[in-house]
Design an enzyme around this catalytic site. Structure first.
Site, short mmCIF file in Angstrom:
data_model
loop_
_atom_site.label_atom_id
_atom_site.label_comp_id
_atom_site.label_asym_id
_atom_site.label_seq_id
_atom_site.Cartn_x
_atom_site.Cartn_y
_atom_site.Cartn_z
N PHE A 121 -56.53 32.87 -16.72
CA PHE A 121 -55.95 33.94 -15.89
C PHE A 121 -56.25 33.75 -14.39
O PHE A 121 -56.75 34.66 -13.72
CB PHE A 121 -56.46 35.33 -16.31
N ASN A 144 -48.72 34.35 -28.46
CA ASN A 144 -49.41 33.60 -27.42
C ASN A 144 -49.72 32.19 -27.96
O ASN A 144 -49.24 31.82 -29.03
CB ASN A 144 -50.70 34.34 -27.02
N SER A 201 -54.89 36.00 -25.09
CA SER A 201 -55.20 34.69 -24.52
C SER A 201 -56.54 34.21 -25.07
O SER A 201 -57.51 34.98 -25.11
CB SER A 201 -55.29 34.78 -22.99
N ASN A 239 -58.46 32.22 -23.59
CA ASN A 239 -59.26 31.66 -22.50
C ASN A 239 -60.09 32.67 -21.71
O ASN A 239 -60.68 32.32 -20.70
CB ASN A 239 -58.35 30.87 -21.55
N THR A 240 -60.09 33.93 -22.14
CA THR A 240 -60.99 34.93 -21.54
C THR A 240 -61.93 35.38 -22.65
O THR A 240 -61.45 35.95 -23.65
CB THR A 240 -60.19 36.11 -20.96
N LYS A 251 -48.87 41.80 -26.54
CA LYS A 251 -48.66 40.39 -26.88
C LYS A 251 -49.80 39.93 -27.78
O LYS A 251 -50.97 40.06 -27.42
CB LYS A 251 -48.60 39.54 -25.61
N ASN A 258 -53.83 24.57 -22.68
CA ASN A 258 -54.29 25.12 -21.40
C ASN A 258 -55.49 26.02 -21.61
O ASN A 258 -55.62 26.69 -22.61
CB ASN A 258 -53.16 25.85 -20.68
#
Ligand SMILES: Cc1cc2nc3c(=O)[nH]c(=O)nc-3n(C[C@H](O)[C@H](O)[C@H](O)COP(=O)(O)O)c2cc1C
Length: 368
Positions: free
Chosen positions: A120, A251, A182, A184-185, A222, A116
């Site tokens: 966010f 994560n 994450s 993805n940021t 996390k 994925n």
């Protein structure tokens, strides 16, 4: 049975659309008292021996839903109805944001994995706080709130963005999670460096204490499975130094290890975080390392590739007080929680440990 239904219902559907459809149905069922009572009785029967305490909270079991499934806190009772005894909502960012362009979620069915790059997508801290404030809980489930950085906020203003979320959401959080892991940021994971993490965690701790003076909201961080071992140790040491309550490991990963040859190369090559079965070994390894470092001083939450009761049990023996899952729920379906509870209770009964608490970290304690 679920696998056939899954293929028929969702097989050809875009995975994100399938998620929304399934989640909508779960919420619908949970809104009807007679239905939700029946479903919970079938899918989430209680096992006394699984009752546990973590972070100063009492839980029906150590098993919960990882962040990312219910980003906006719209379906907490629906997920509790399916046997998730804690539900971690979010990631919620300071400001609302749409996330990355679609398509951004991919299935690797043969590998029981997902990739994925949601980025966010969420309604933002103000809207989610309002929803939590007006919520009347049906099931007694623990609600964790996972916060992250708004993409548009520059990195040097990240602390203020997390603080904004913490101030708005801490009043409704049984525990609060600072997500710095994450993939993805852009730039987010660099916040895991101790020099960045120390001021961030200190500021969020102060914000939670300031906003909720009557109660000490447990604070966790996390982390990513892609951290080098010495960086994991550094985060663990920092957590102890700051009196943090917990660490969630892990994560998703940017690595592409552990995949079979059956998943389409084009999907494997998609940018994003990999979750599910291929993450299992590394998440377990990170958890063991953390427990060896912090022991019982900090609560550890094991997540990443947990597919069944045996996996959950391995996480507990490796040091996890709580265990979470996400990807396996997609592949195993609504009976997953039931099977996991049942298997875990049986595992505990046939073990030499009198309680779950005795089992936590037992494998690591005997090898160090
Ligand atoms: C579609 C998707 C979205 C996710 N979104 C988030 C998120 O917003 N915040 C977060 O901390 N973790 C997020 N995660 C990571 C999960 O919480 C979990 O750490 C990871 O998937 C490993 O667990 P699993 O192998 O059981 O899926 C997401 C995972 C998936 C698959």
């Amino acid at each position: 049975m679920y696998k056939i239904l899954f293929t028929l219902l969702f097989g050809r559907m875009d995975p994100e659309q399938a998620h929304h459809l399934a989640f909508r149905w779960i919420r619908r069922v949970a809104r009807v008292p007679v239905l939700r009572t029946f479903v919970a009785a079938v899918l989430a029967p209680r096992h006394r021996e699984l009752r546990t305490e973590a972070l100063g909270l009492r839980l029906h079991s150590p098993f919960g839903l990882a962040a990312g499934f219910d980003k906006n806190a719209v379906g907490i009772d629906g997920m509790a109805m399916l046997g998730f005894d804690h539900v971690e909502i979010g990631t919620v960012t300071g400001e609302p944001q749409p996330g990355n362009p679609k398509k951004r979620l991919f299935r690797l069915v043969a590998d029981r994995a997902l990739i994925n790059r949601m980025g966010f997508n969420n309604e933002g801290s103000l809207a989610v706080a309002a929803r939590l404030a007006s919520r009347t809980p049906v099931f007694r489930t623990v609600v964790g709130v996972n916060i992250g950085k708004t993409k548009a906020v520059p990195e040097d203003e990240a602390v203020a963005d997390y603080v904004k979320s913490a101030e708005r959401l801490a009043p409704y959080a049984d525990y609060l999670v600072v997500n710095v892991s994450s993939p993805n940021t852009p730039g987010l994971r660099s916040l895991q460096a101790v020099d960045h993490l120390r001021p961030l965690l200190t500021a969020v701790r102060e914000a939670a204490d300031r906003t909720v003076p009557a109660r000490r909201v447990p604070l966790l961080v996390k982390i990513a499975p892609d951290l080098a071992d010495e960086d994991i140790d550094a985060v663990a040491d920092l957590a102890v130094e700051l009196g943090l309550d917990g660490i969630i490991a892990t994560n998703t990963t940017i690595a592409r290890e552990g995949l079979g040859l059956t998943s389409a190369p084009a999907v494997v090559a998609e940018t994003g975080g990999l979750s599910g079965a291929p993450l299992k070994a590394r998440s377990l390894e990170v958890l063991r390392r953390l427990y060896a470092r912090v022991g019982d001083r900090i609560t550890l939450v094991g997540v990443g590739g947990v597919e069944n009761a045996e996996d959950a049990w391995q996480r507990i023996l490796a040091g996890a007080t709580l265990v979470q899952g996400y990807s396996a729920f997609i592949y195993e379906g609504p009976f997953w929680g039931r099977a996991l509870h049942k298997g875990l209770a049986a595992r505990l009964r046939t073990s030499p440990y009198a309680s779950l608490a005795d089992a936590v970290g037992a494998d690591v304690r005997t090898t160090v």
